[in-house]
Each structure stands twice: as structure tokens, then as C-alpha cells.
Scaffold this active site. Structure first.
Site, PDB file in Angstrom:
ATOM      1  CD  GLU A   1     -37.892 -25.326 -54.274  1.00 54.50           C
ATOM      2  OE1 GLU A   1     -38.200 -24.559 -55.214  1.00 54.50           O
ATOM      3  OE2 GLU A   1     -38.008 -25.007 -53.075  1.00 54.50           O
TER       4      GLU A   1
ATOM      5  CD  GLU B   1     -36.967 -20.976 -59.680  1.00 49.42           C
ATOM      6  OE1 GLU B   1     -37.921 -20.676 -58.939  1.00 49.42           O
ATOM      7  OE2 GLU B   1     -35.776 -20.714 -59.414  1.00 49.42           O
TER       8      GLU B   1
END
Length: 347
Positions: free
Chosen positions: A75, A79
Site C-alpha cells: 500500500e 491521506e
């Protein structure tokens, strides 16, 4: 047990799961590609959402990471932690998630980066480059972080090398975490909040063969004049640590913009004014657009689909979403309750 009886039991189980999981008071959204990619450059022009308690993101993710144990977790994140819209968090997550008989062995490398103007008041161009040699985060044409192969994180992991283990899909989501220390205290008076995506570009990794000798060749562009269901899927699930239910009803293609919404349950809609981006949308070439696409701007016509249609999913992945049994910080949902976090499969 005969097939008819088995299907009947599955149908009843699905109904029970749906009733259990859709008991949250709020609805969020997740948009993700059908295809996965082994390296590339991923660009999005966005005005992100922000508000204390929220998470607004763009990330790459290996669809089977949630399985844990011997299945690699892969991943790469951008964010926005809603408590501070003047920065974003970059992160690489690798290693192996927990499973029955297997400890959690994931590795992280979070960093915070200033943003100006605030991400929820202006559009910015967000870019992630993923190659065998490095991962880079580029904002408005300025590289703000580069992690190279051979560099070790705080726990001694070479995460760029570890990312080589699996392809990743491109995802965007908007939700609310229950950890106030991470995202800020929750106050639902801020709702609704929205993440606006003006366009997305995806480039293949083609070392030295791209435009002007670059390492990337444009694969496709989406200006979001409509919802292209041949390219995108909508999430329909929830996960531990999330106070919202990820709903296919909270994604809209409107006025040349893809909109992800975070709302109160039962108020899934967009009735606001789409903000104007001062940067023109890129021209979409015929090579990057499938004219046979059955795209639709109607959210109801492009509701969540069976993730078994995503390329390279294992049979197990058809029964659970990639984030369906873990929260965003990698904490595992109790295995005994894992099934209740997955409701968007078809019988």
C-alpha cells in the site's frame, strides 16, 4: 446439501450480514479501479475533504492484502487527516497482516507534509510515482518525498523492495476514523463534506520510452464527464475503526467532477455547487478512452459491483473486500465477525 438449498442459505446469510453492517449512523464513499498495475505514475486533480474526525485519501493498494499471514500487504498512501487541512500524510505500508495463527508484521513510514492553500479550499494536483527503484510523492509539480530502494524504515524494512511483491489498484475514499488522536474529535455538525476529483491520469511504467525520454507513458485519462463503470467500481462495506458505512450512494459524477460524500445515514446526496478549478481539464485522447464504455452519470445505475470482477483477485478475495477486515491503521477485525464486514458480493 443440494445447490438450491445452499443458495437459499447464502441468500439468508447475505441478508443478515447486510442488516448487521449497515447499522452505522453515517455514510462515506470509496472509488477504486477495476484494474491493478505493476508500477506507474498516478495523478489526480482534487479538492480534498477536511473536517475533524475525517479521512480523505488517494492510495494504491494490493487487493488481497487483507488476507494476512503469507499474503503480502502492499500500500502507498496520500491521506488528509481532517484535523489539519494544511498538511497531508504520506505512507508506505508493507509486510504481512495478521490472520489466524499469524502475527501482525506490517511496516509503516508515515510522514507529514505542509500544504498551502488548505486542501479543502483549493484544488491541488497529487501524484504518486511507483517504480522498482523508488516511490515519490509530487504535489503541484513539486516532489515532496522520495523513498528509494535500499533505504530502510525505522524498523529496518526496505519497503520499496517489498512493494515489488504485488500489483496495486488505485483508490480514493472518504470516511471517519474513531481514533481522535489520529484524525481529531468527531463533530457531525460539519456534515456533509465532499471530496472533488476533477480528473485522473494513469501512466504505465516504460523506462526511457515515455514522452521526452521519460519513464512513463500515458495509459488513460478520465475527466469524469460521466461515471465509467468499465473502469471504476464503488465500495459498499465498512471496517473496524470506521464510524461510517462505505456506500455506493455517496459517489456522483456531476459537472465534470467525481464527488465523494460523507453524510449522515439516509442523507446520501449532493445538493451543493461544484467548485470551479482554475486549471483546465486535460484533453482526453481516443487512445485513453474506451468508446464502447457503458458509462452512466446516474449513481443508481453504477452501484457497487462484485469485486470478483477485479483482475487477479483470488477466490477468497471475492468474499471479502480488500479493506473489509482491517481498519486504515492495519488493525484486524475479529475473525469470528469478519463476514459481517463484507456485503457487496453477488449470489
Amino acid at each position: 446439501m443440494n445447490l438450491k438449498k445452499s443458495l437459499s442459505l447464502l441468500a439468508m446469510a447475505a441478508a443478515a450480514v447486510s442488516a448487521q453492517t449497515n447499522d452505522r449512523d453515517y455514510s462515506g464513499a470509496e472509488l477504486y479501479t477495476r484494474d491493478t498495475y505493476e508500477y506507474g505514475r498516478f495523478e489526480a486533480r482534487m479538492q480534498m475533504a477536511a473536517g475533524s474526525g475525517t479521512v480523505s485519501s488517494m492510495f494504491l493498494y494490493h487487493n488481497d492484502s487483507y488476507i494476512g499471514c503469507d499474503e503480502p500487504w502492499v500500500e502507498v498512501d496520500i491521506e488528509i487527516l481532517g484535523k489539519n487541512p494544511n498538511e497531508f500524510q504520506s505512507n508506505i505500508i508493507t509486510g504481512y497482516g495478521p490472520a489466524d495463527g499469524c502475527a501482525d508484521r506490517k511496516q509503516y513510514s508515515e510522514k507529514l507534509h505542509p500544504m498551502s492553500p488548505a486542501v479543502n479550499t483549493a484544488f491541488h494536483t497529487y501524484v504518486m510515482e511507483w517504480t522498482p527503484d523508488y516511490v515519490a510523492w509530487i504535489i503541484d509539480g513539486v516532489e515532496v518525498r522520495r523513498t528509494k530502494a535500499g533505504e530502510l524504515n525505522s524498523k529496518g524494512a526496505d519497503q520499496v523492495v517489498d512493494l515489488k511483491k504485488k500489483p496495486q489498484g488505485l483508490r480514493f475514499n472518504l470516511w471517519s476514523h474513531t481514533d481522535a488522536g489520529w484524525v481529531g474529535p468527531w463533530d457531525d455538525s460539519i456534515l456533509p463534506v465532499y471530496q472533488f476529483i476533477n480528473w485522473v491520469k494513469v501512466y504505465k511504467y516504460t523506462p526511457g520510452q515515455g514522452e521526452n525520454g521519460s519513464d512513463f507513458t500515458l495509459d488513460w485519462v478520465d475527466n469524469f464527464d460521466s461515471f465509467d463503470s468499465s473502469r471504476w467500481l464503488k465500495g459498499n462495506w465498512t471496517f473496524d475503526g470506521n464510524r461510517v458505512y462505505i456506500s455506493s450512494k455517496n459517489i456522483y459524477a456531476q459537472d465534470g467532477m467525481m464527488i465523494l460524500a460523507l453524510t449522515k445515514k439516509g442523507q446520501e446526496s449532493f445538493n451543493g455547487v461544484v467548485p470551479q478549478d482554475t486549471e483546465p481539464s486535460p484533453v482526453t485522447s481516443s487512445a485513453s478512452q474506451d468508446p464502447s464504455s457503458s458509462a452512466s452519470a446516474d449513481p443508481a445505475s453504477s452501484a457497487s459491483e462484485d469485486p470478483s470482477s477485479i483482475k487477479k483477485l483470488t477466490p477468497a478475495a471475492k468474499l471479502q473486500n480488500s479493506r473489509g477486515t482491517f481498519n486504515a491503521k492495519g488493525e484486524m477485525v475479529n475473525k469470528a465477525n469478519a463476514a459481517r464486514y463484507r456485503v457487496d458480493f453477488k449470489l
